[in-house]
Motif scaffolding. Sequence first.
Motif, short mmCIF file in Angstrom:
data_model
loop_
_atom_site.label_atom_id
_atom_site.label_comp_id
_atom_site.label_asym_id
_atom_site.label_seq_id
_atom_site.Cartn_x
_atom_site.Cartn_y
_atom_site.Cartn_z
N LYS A 44 -35.15 -113.39 -91.85
CA LYS A 44 -33.90 -113.97 -91.16
C LYS A 44 -33.88 -112.62 -89.98
O LYS A 44 -33.47 -112.95 -88.89
CB LYS A 44 -32.79 -113.66 -91.84
CG LYS A 44 -32.49 -115.02 -92.77
CD LYS A 44 -31.52 -115.23 -93.64
CE LYS A 44 -31.14 -116.68 -94.30
NZ LYS A 44 -30.13 -116.72 -95.08
N ARG A 45 -34.20 -111.46 -90.36
CA ARG A 45 -34.09 -110.36 -89.69
C ARG A 45 -35.16 -110.50 -88.24
O ARG A 45 -34.75 -110.28 -87.18
CB ARG A 45 -34.27 -109.00 -90.05
CG ARG A 45 -34.15 -107.83 -89.31
CD ARG A 45 -34.75 -106.52 -89.97
NE ARG A 45 -36.22 -106.57 -90.10
CZ ARG A 45 -37.44 -106.44 -89.31
NH1 ARG A 45 -36.97 -106.13 -87.96
NH2 ARG A 45 -38.41 -106.41 -89.40
N LYS A 46 -36.29 -111.07 -88.59
CA LYS A 46 -37.29 -111.33 -87.45
C LYS A 46 -36.71 -112.63 -86.87
O LYS A 46 -37.09 -112.69 -85.58
CB LYS A 46 -38.59 -111.61 -88.33
CG LYS A 46 -39.17 -110.56 -88.95
CD LYS A 46 -40.55 -110.99 -89.64
CE LYS A 46 -41.31 -109.73 -90.02
NZ LYS A 46 -42.77 -110.00 -90.71
N ALA A 47 -36.25 -113.76 -87.48
CA ALA A 47 -35.67 -114.54 -86.47
C ALA A 47 -34.70 -114.12 -85.65
O ALA A 47 -34.53 -114.68 -84.64
CB ALA A 47 -35.44 -115.92 -87.51
N GLU A 48 -33.71 -113.32 -86.03
CA GLU A 48 -32.45 -112.92 -85.20
C GLU A 48 -33.09 -112.07 -84.03
O GLU A 48 -32.85 -112.19 -82.83
CB GLU A 48 -31.78 -111.79 -86.12
CG GLU A 48 -30.47 -111.13 -85.43
CD GLU A 48 -29.42 -111.94 -85.47
OE1 GLU A 48 -28.40 -111.64 -84.66
OE2 GLU A 48 -29.06 -112.75 -86.24
N GLN A 52 -32.68 -112.83 -80.34
CA GLN A 52 -32.36 -112.01 -79.34
C GLN A 52 -33.15 -111.98 -77.96
O GLN A 52 -32.54 -111.86 -76.76
CB GLN A 52 -31.86 -110.71 -79.77
CG GLN A 52 -30.78 -110.85 -80.73
CD GLN A 52 -30.50 -109.62 -81.64
OE1 GLN A 52 -31.26 -108.32 -81.55
NE2 GLN A 52 -29.48 -109.38 -82.45
N LYS A 53 -34.31 -111.91 -78.27
CA LYS A 53 -35.38 -111.57 -77.17
C LYS A 53 -35.43 -112.97 -76.46
O LYS A 53 -35.51 -112.85 -75.04
CB LYS A 53 -36.79 -111.65 -77.94
CG LYS A 53 -37.86 -111.10 -76.74
CD LYS A 53 -39.28 -110.94 -77.58
CE LYS A 53 -40.25 -110.68 -76.48
NZ LYS A 53 -41.78 -110.44 -77.03
N SER A 54 -35.39 -113.99 -77.14
CA SER A 54 -35.38 -115.37 -76.32
C SER A 54 -34.05 -115.27 -75.26
O SER A 54 -34.01 -115.59 -74.17
CB SER A 54 -35.27 -116.43 -76.96
OG SER A 54 -35.18 -117.70 -76.45
N VAL A 60 -32.00 -113.26 -68.09
CA VAL A 60 -32.83 -112.81 -67.04
C VAL A 60 -33.29 -113.71 -65.99
O VAL A 60 -32.97 -113.65 -64.71
CB VAL A 60 -34.27 -111.88 -67.23
CG1 VAL A 60 -35.01 -111.49 -65.95
CG2 VAL A 60 -33.45 -110.61 -68.10
N LEU A 61 -33.82 -114.95 -66.54
CA LEU A 61 -34.13 -116.01 -65.60
C LEU A 61 -32.97 -116.61 -64.99
O LEU A 61 -33.03 -117.07 -63.75
CB LEU A 61 -34.97 -116.95 -66.53
CG LEU A 61 -36.15 -116.72 -67.05
CD1 LEU A 61 -36.86 -117.87 -67.88
CD2 LEU A 61 -37.15 -116.86 -65.74
N PHE A 62 -31.94 -116.74 -65.88
CA PHE A 62 -30.46 -117.45 -65.20
C PHE A 62 -30.06 -116.59 -64.14
O PHE A 62 -29.58 -117.09 -62.93
CB PHE A 62 -29.52 -117.77 -66.33
CG PHE A 62 -28.45 -118.15 -65.87
CD1 PHE A 62 -28.35 -119.52 -65.57
CD2 PHE A 62 -27.33 -117.54 -65.74
CE1 PHE A 62 -27.17 -120.10 -64.86
CE2 PHE A 62 -26.08 -117.98 -65.14
CZ PHE A 62 -26.14 -119.31 -65.01
N GLU A 63 -30.17 -115.14 -64.15
CA GLU A 63 -29.49 -114.29 -63.40
C GLU A 63 -30.15 -114.11 -62.22
O GLU A 63 -29.82 -113.96 -61.21
CB GLU A 63 -29.12 -113.23 -63.94
CG GLU A 63 -28.01 -113.11 -65.01
CD GLU A 63 -27.90 -111.77 -65.97
OE1 GLU A 63 -28.72 -110.87 -65.71
OE2 GLU A 63 -27.01 -111.67 -66.72
N SER A 64 -31.49 -114.49 -62.01
CA SER A 64 -32.43 -114.23 -61.13
C SER A 64 -32.80 -115.55 -60.66
O SER A 64 -33.16 -115.58 -59.30
CB SER A 64 -33.81 -113.64 -61.62
OG SER A 64 -34.31 -114.39 -62.33
#
Length: 67
Positions: A44-48, A52-54, A60-64
Motif C-alpha cells: 500500500k505504501r508503494k501504491a500510494e 502521488q507521483k502520477s 505538471v501536464l495540466f498546468e503547462s
Amino acid sequence: MAIDNARLFQEVQRANDELEHRITIRTNELVVTNQQLKSEIEEKRKAEQALQKSEAMLRVLFESAPD
C-alpha cells in the motif's frame, strides 16, 4: 493420598503442556499474520507513492497545457 497427589500432579503437568503447545501454535499463527500485514502495508505504501507521483505528473501536464 500419595497416589492422588501424583495423579493430580500428572494432570496439572499435562494441562500445562497442552497450554504451552496451544501458546506455541497461536504465537506462530500471529507471526505469520504479522508478516502478511507488514507485506500489505509495504504494498500500500508503494501504491500510494506511485499514485502521488502520477498525480504530480498530471498536475505538471495540466498546468503547462496552453489555455
